[in-house]
Scaffold this motif. Structure first.
Motif, PDB file in Angstrom:
ATOM      1  N   ASN A 140      41.247 -28.997 -64.516  1.00 47.34           N
ATOM      2  CA  ASN A 140      41.581 -29.999 -65.543  1.00 47.34           C
ATOM      3  C   ASN A 140      42.592 -29.491 -66.562  1.00 47.34           C
ATOM      4  O   ASN A 140      42.768 -30.122 -67.612  1.00 47.34           O
ATOM      5  CB  ASN A 140      40.303 -30.442 -66.282  1.00 47.34           C
ATOM      6  N   ASP A 141      43.227 -28.365 -66.269  1.00 46.65           N
ATOM      7  CA  ASP A 141      44.079 -27.728 -67.279  1.00 46.65           C
ATOM      8  C   ASP A 141      45.179 -28.659 -67.790  1.00 46.65           C
ATOM      9  O   ASP A 141      45.366 -28.800 -69.012  1.00 46.65           O
ATOM     10  CB  ASP A 141      44.702 -26.455 -66.698  1.00 46.65           C
ATOM     11  N   ALA A 142      45.930 -29.269 -66.897  1.00 45.23           N
ATOM     12  CA  ALA A 142      47.070 -30.092 -67.313  1.00 45.23           C
ATOM     13  C   ALA A 142      46.611 -31.286 -68.147  1.00 45.23           C
ATOM     14  O   ALA A 142      47.188 -31.591 -69.204  1.00 45.23           O
ATOM     15  CB  ALA A 142      47.853 -30.557 -66.090  1.00 45.23           C
ATOM     16  N   ASP A 143      45.574 -31.982 -67.668  1.00 44.08           N
ATOM     17  CA  ASP A 143      45.082 -33.145 -68.417  1.00 44.08           C
ATOM     18  C   ASP A 143      44.503 -32.722 -69.769  1.00 44.08           C
ATOM     19  O   ASP A 143      44.684 -33.414 -70.784  1.00 44.08           O
ATOM     20  CB  ASP A 143      44.008 -33.873 -67.605  1.00 44.08           C
ATOM     21  N   PHE A 144      43.800 -31.587 -69.789  1.00 44.48           N
ATOM     22  CA  PHE A 144      43.246 -31.094 -71.053  1.00 44.48           C
ATOM     23  C   PHE A 144      44.362 -30.791 -72.049  1.00 44.48           C
ATOM     24  O   PHE A 144      44.278 -31.179 -73.227  1.00 44.48           O
ATOM     25  CB  PHE A 144      42.420 -29.835 -70.795  1.00 44.48           C
ATOM     26  N   LEU A 145      45.415 -30.121 -71.601  1.00 40.29           N
ATOM     27  CA  LEU A 145      46.513 -29.768 -72.506  1.00 40.29           C
ATOM     28  C   LEU A 145      47.241 -31.014 -73.006  1.00 40.29           C
ATOM     29  O   LEU A 145      47.641 -31.083 -74.171  1.00 40.29           O
ATOM     30  CB  LEU A 145      47.491 -28.825 -71.804  1.00 40.29           C
ATOM     31  N   ASP A 146      47.416 -32.005 -72.129  1.00 40.79           N
ATOM     32  CA  ASP A 146      48.045 -33.252 -72.581  1.00 40.79           C
ATOM     33  C   ASP A 146      47.207 -33.931 -73.661  1.00 40.79           C
ATOM     34  O   ASP A 146      47.735 -34.457 -74.647  1.00 40.79           O
ATOM     35  CB  ASP A 146      48.218 -34.212 -71.399  1.00 40.79           C
ATOM     36  N   THR A 147      45.893 -33.907 -73.488  1.00 36.54           N
ATOM     37  CA  THR A 147      45.016 -34.584 -74.453  1.00 36.54           C
ATOM     38  C   THR A 147      44.928 -33.817 -75.765  1.00 36.54           C
ATOM     39  O   THR A 147      45.050 -34.402 -76.847  1.00 36.54           O
ATOM     40  CB  THR A 147      43.611 -34.759 -73.852  1.00 36.54           C
ATOM     41  N   ILE A 148      44.742 -32.501 -75.675  1.00 34.67           N
ATOM     42  CA  ILE A 148      44.581 -31.743 -76.917  1.00 34.67           C
ATOM     43  C   ILE A 148      45.889 -31.669 -77.691  1.00 34.67           C
ATOM     44  O   ILE A 148      45.877 -31.498 -78.916  1.00 34.67           O
ATOM     45  CB  ILE A 148      44.024 -30.328 -76.628  1.00 34.67           C
ATOM     46  N   SER A 149      47.029 -31.832 -77.009  1.00 36.08           N
ATOM     47  CA  SER A 149      48.309 -31.827 -77.725  1.00 36.08           C
ATOM     48  C   SER A 149      48.392 -32.981 -78.706  1.00 36.08           C
ATOM     49  O   SER A 149      49.105 -32.897 -79.718  1.00 36.08           O
ATOM     50  CB  SER A 149      49.466 -31.909 -76.725  1.00 36.08           C
ATOM     51  N   ARG A 150      47.655 -34.044 -78.434  1.00 35.28           N
ATOM     52  CA  ARG A 150      47.638 -35.178 -79.366  1.00 35.28           C
ATOM     53  C   ARG A 150      46.878 -34.853 -80.638  1.00 35.28           C
ATOM     54  O   ARG A 150      46.946 -35.604 -81.624  1.00 35.28           O
ATOM     55  CB  ARG A 150      47.022 -36.395 -78.682  1.00 35.28           C
ATOM     56  N   MET A 151      46.141 -33.730 -80.664  1.00 37.84           N
ATOM     57  CA  MET A 151      45.432 -33.320 -81.873  1.00 37.84           C
ATOM     58  C   MET A 151      46.371 -32.742 -82.924  1.00 37.84           C
ATOM     59  O   MET A 151      46.012 -32.645 -84.099  1.00 37.84           O
ATOM     60  CB  MET A 151      44.374 -32.263 -81.529  1.00 37.84           C
ATOM     61  N   LYS A 152      47.564 -32.352 -82.514  1.00 41.56           N
ATOM     62  CA  LYS A 152      48.484 -31.702 -83.448  1.00 41.56           C
ATOM     63  C   LYS A 152      48.805 -32.607 -84.639  1.00 41.56           C
ATOM     64  O   LYS A 152      48.770 -32.167 -85.796  1.00 41.56           O
ATOM     65  CB  LYS A 152      49.771 -31.300 -82.735  1.00 41.56           C
ATOM     66  N   ALA A 153      49.136 -33.876 -84.358  1.00 37.88           N
ATOM     67  CA  ALA A 153      49.528 -34.784 -85.439  1.00 37.88           C
ATOM     68  C   ALA A 153      48.426 -34.986 -86.468  1.00 37.88           C
ATOM     69  O   ALA A 153      48.666 -34.832 -87.676  1.00 37.88           O
ATOM     70  CB  ALA A 153      49.989 -36.119 -84.861  1.00 37.88           C
ATOM     71  N   PRO A 154      47.179 -35.317 -86.075  1.00 34.28           N
ATOM     72  CA  PRO A 154      46.148 -35.489 -87.115  1.00 34.28           C
ATOM     73  C   PRO A 154      45.807 -34.200 -87.847  1.00 34.28           C
ATOM     74  O   PRO A 154      45.509 -34.242 -89.042  1.00 34.28           O
ATOM     75  CB  PRO A 154      44.941 -36.043 -86.343  1.00 34.28           C
ATOM     76  N   ARG A 155      45.809 -33.042 -87.145  1.00 29.75           N
ATOM     77  CA  ARG A 155      45.543 -31.782 -87.846  1.00 29.75           C
ATOM     78  C   ARG A 155      46.610 -31.537 -88.909  1.00 29.75           C
ATOM     79  O   ARG A 155      46.303 -31.197 -90.053  1.00 29.75           O
ATOM     80  CB  ARG A 155      45.525 -30.612 -86.861  1.00 29.75           C
ATOM     81  N   ARG A 156      47.889 -31.669 -88.518  1.00 29.30           N
ATOM     82  CA  ARG A 156      48.972 -31.434 -89.471  1.00 29.30           C
ATOM     83  C   ARG A 156      49.004 -32.517 -90.547  1.00 29.30           C
ATOM     84  O   ARG A 156      49.264 -32.224 -91.722  1.00 29.30           O
ATOM     85  CB  ARG A 156      50.321 -31.399 -88.736  1.00 29.30           C
ATOM     86  N   ARG A 157      48.743 -33.745 -90.158  1.00 30.39           N
ATOM     87  CA  ARG A 157      48.762 -34.866 -91.105  1.00 30.39           C
ATOM     88  C   ARG A 157      47.749 -34.678 -92.223  1.00 30.39           C
ATOM     89  O   ARG A 157      48.013 -34.995 -93.383  1.00 30.39           O
ATOM     90  CB  ARG A 157      48.441 -36.146 -90.325  1.00 30.39           C
ATOM     91  N   ASP A 158      46.575 -34.123 -91.901  1.00 31.83           N
ATOM     92  CA  ASP A 158      45.486 -34.024 -92.882  1.00 31.83           C
ATOM     93  C   ASP A 158      45.455 -32.701 -93.635  1.00 31.83           C
ATOM     94  O   ASP A 158      44.579 -32.504 -94.475  1.00 31.83           O
ATOM     95  CB  ASP A 158      44.140 -34.253 -92.194  1.00 31.83           C
TER      96      ASP A 158
END
Length: 526
Positions: A442-460
Motif C-alpha cells: 500500500n506504499d504508493a496509495d499511503f503516500l498519496d493520501t498522507i501527502s494531503r496532510m501537509k496543507a492542514p498541518r501547515r495551515r494550522d
C-alpha cells in the motif's frame, strides 16, 4: 422564498436587524464624507491625482491595519475594540468638520483627517463584520452578508447623493458634521447589541505578531481562501479606476458639478442594491465563478462607456449596471471567504479579504489617478477595462467555492499527548513525529493520501512538514512536522477540523492489522 435564498430571513433576528440598520446609517455617513472630501479636493486643487488620493486615504489604512485588527478581533473583547475605534473616529470627524467650517481646512489637513478616520474604520471593521452575523444561524450567513452588502451599497447610493445636496447648499463642513453624527449612531448600536464573547479556552492567548503570522499561514495553505484573496485583489485593483476617477468623469466628460458626481455614485449604489435583492437566487442557480466572470465583463463595459460617452443618461445607465456587477462580485468574494474560515480565524479571514480588496483598491486608485493626469481619462479607463477582462484567466487555476460545514467545524483531538511534564507555553520549537507501520503493498496509495496532510498541518501552525521512510523497516513511515512553540502546538491541535480528522482516518486505514499510529513529541534544548 425558501430560507436558503430569502434575503429577509436574517432580518427576523432583532439584534441583527438593529446592527444592520445602524450600520447602514454609519455607511451613509462614510459615503457622504468620502464624496465631500473628493469634491472639496477638486475645488481646492483641480488635480485628478489629489482627488483620487482621497480614495487612497480612505482605504489604505485597510491595507496597513486590517490584519492586526483581525488578530485583535479574534483574541480580545470585540465590544471594547469596536467602541474605542468609533470614539476616536467621532473625534476625527468632528475636528474635520470644525476646520472646514472655520475655513482652515486645506488639502493636507483634509487628507490627514480622512486618513485618521480610515484608520479607525480599519480597526473596527474585522470585528464588526465577523460579529454582526453572530445572531444569525450559519445556514443564513450568505443572506446576512448580502444584507450587509446591500446596506453598504445602498449607502453608496444615498450617501453621495445626499452629500451632493448638502455640499451644494451648506458646504463641505456640514457634510463632515453629519458623518460624525452617523458614527455616534453606530457606537450606540454596539452598546445596545454587543458582540458575542469568544468561547472560553484554556489555551494561551495568541500575541499580535504570532496571531498575524497564523492568519497569513492559514491563508497561504488554504486553497479556498487563497483563491478568493487573489481573485478579489485582481478585481478590486482593476475596478478601482472607475471609482477613483468618478469626479473627473463628472467634471470633464459630463460637465456637471457636485450634484452630478453624487448622482454618478448614486447610480452605482442603486445598481448594487437592485442586484442584491436577487443575488441569493443567482447563487442558487449559477456557480460562483459564473457570477464573478459575468460581473468582470459588465464592469469592464461600464468603464468603456464612461471613457467615451458624453451623454449623461448613457453614463448613468452604465453606472447602474457597473454597480450591479461590483456588488455581485464583491459580495460573492466576501461570502465565500467568511463561509470558508473556521471560527478561530474568521475575523482574520475577513481582515485579509479587506487587505486584498481595499489595499488593491487604495493603491489602484492612486495609480489610475496619476495615469489619468499623464495620459488622459479615456486611455486610463480603457487599460483598466482590459485588465479587468484579463482577470477571467484566473478562474481556471483558482476556482471559487464556499467551505462545507465539516471543513470549518473544529473537532476534538483524538490522540492523547502522553508526555511526562508539560513544557512552558513559550518553549520550543516543538517537533512532532507520528509513526505508521502500514500493510504491505500500500506504499504508493499511503503516500498519496498522507501527502494531503501537509496543507492542514501547515495551515494550522506547522512551519515544516515531511514524510520519511524507515530504511531499517521499509513498511514503517514517519510523519514529522515542527511548530514554533508549545503554545503554538496546542493551538494547532485545537484548530483541526472534522475534515482533517476524516483525512487522518483515511491515512490510518493503511495501517497493518493490529497496528496503531504512534505519536512522539520533542522539544529543542540547544
Amino acid at each position: 422564498m425558501s430560507t436558503s435564498t430569502s434575503l429577509w430571513s436574517p432580518l427576523r433576528q432583532p439584534a441583527f436587524r438593529g446592527l444592520w440598520l445602524c450600520g447602514g446609517v454609519f455607511f451613509i455617513g462614510s459615503g457622504m464624507q468620502t464624496m465631500a472630501a473628493a469634491w472639496l479636493m477638486v475645488e481646492l486643487t483641480g488635480s485628478s491625482f489629489l482627488a483620487a488620493l482621497v480614495q487612497t486615504a480612505v482605504f489604505m489604512p485597510m491595507f496597513l491595519l486590517a490584519l492586526p485588527a483581525g488578530v485583535l478581533a479574534d483574541t480580545t473583547d470585540r465590544r471594547r475594540l469596536i467602541s474605542g475605534a468609533l470614539m476616536a473616529q467621532i473625534g476625527a470627524c468632528s475636528l474635520l468638520a470644525l476646520l472646514v467650517l472655520m475655513g482652515w481646512g486645506g488639502p493636507a489637513s483634509v487628507l490627514f483627517l480622512v486618513f485618521v478616520c480610515g484608520c479607525c474604520t480599519a480597526v473596527l471593521t474585522p470585528a464588526w463584520n465577523s460579529s454582526v452575523i453572530d445572531p444569525v444561524p450559519r445556514e443564513e450567513w450568505p443572506q446576512a452578508i448580502t444584507a450587509v452588502s446591500i446596506a453598504y451599497n445602498a449607502a453608496r447610493a444615498v450617501g453621495p447623493t445626499l452629500a451632493g445636496l448638502v455640499f451644494a447648499q451648506l458646504g463641505a463642513g456640514w457634510v463632515f458634521a453629519v458623518a460624525a453624527c452617523t458614527t455616534v449612531v453606530m457606537w450606540e448600536s454596539i452598546r445596545r447589541w454587543p458582540p458575542r464573547p469568544h468561547a472560553p479556552t484554556r489555551l494561551p492567548a495568541e500575541r499580535l505578531w504570532g496571531g498575524t503570522l497564523s492568519g497569513l499561514r492559514f491563508a497561504w495553505h488554504s486553497r479556498m481562501i487563497l483563491a478568493q484573496l487573489v481573485r478579489v485583489m485582481a478585481y478590486s485593483a482593476a475596478g478601482s479606476a472607475l471609482w477613483a476617477l468618478l469626479p473627473v468623469i463628472a467634471q470633464r466628460q459630463l460637465g456637471t458639478g457636485a450634484q452630478g458626481f453624487g448622482l454618478l455614485m448614486g447610480c452605482l449604489g442603486t445598481g448594487a442594491v437592485a442586484v442584491g435583492l436577487v443575488i441569493g437566487k443567482l447563487r442558487a442557480r449559477f456557480s460562483l465563478d459564473a457570477i464573478v466572470n459575468v460581473a468582470c465583463l459588465v464592469f469592464a463595459g461600464a468603464m468603456l462607456v464612461a471613457a467615451f460617452s458624453h451623454t449623461a443618461w448613457v453614463v448613468y445607465l452604465a453606472m447602474v449596471l457597473g454597480g450591479a456587477a461590483w456588488m455581485s462580485a464583491m459580495s460573492t468574494f466576501n461570502t465565500a471567504t467568511q463561509a470558508s474560515a473556521p471560527p478561530w480565524v474568521r475575523s482574520r479571514a475577513v481582515a485579509m479579504h479587506m487587505v486584498a480588496a481595499l489595499g488593491a483598491f487604495a493603491m489602484g486608485s492612486a495609480f489610475w489617478g496619476a495615469a489619468s493626469d499623464i495620459v488622459g481619462l479615456a486611455p486610463t479607463l480603457c487599460v483598466a477595462a482590459a485588465i479587468m477582462g484579463a482577470g477571467l484567466l484566473l478562474a481556471r487555476p483558482m476556482p471559487l467555492r464556499m467551505g462545507a460545514l465539516h471543513e470549518v467545524t473544529q473537532a476534538t483531538p483524538w490522540d492523547e499527548l502522553f508526555i511526562e511534564a508539560e513544557p512552558l507555553p513559550e518553549a520550543g520549537p516543538v517537533a512532532v513525529e507520528v509513526g505508521y507501520r502500514i500493510a504491505p503493498g500500500n506504499d504508493a496509495d499511503f503516500l498519496d493520501t498522507i501527502s494531503r496532510m501537509k496543507a492542514p498541518r501547515r495551515r494550522d501552525g506547522a512551519t515544516f512538514w515531511r514524510v520519511y521512510k524507515d530504511l531499517g523497516e521499509p513498511s514503517r513511515y514517519v510523519e514529522r512536522f515542527i511548530v514554533e512553540s508549545w503554545a503554538d502546538y496546542l493551538h494547532q491541535r485545537a484548530r483541526a477540523t472534522m475534515a482533517d480528522q476524516a483525512l487522518e482516518t483515511e491515512v490510518r486505514a493503511y495501517l497493518a492489522p493490529g497496528e496503531t499510529a504512534r505519536m512522539s513529541h520533542y522539544i529543542a534544548e540547544r
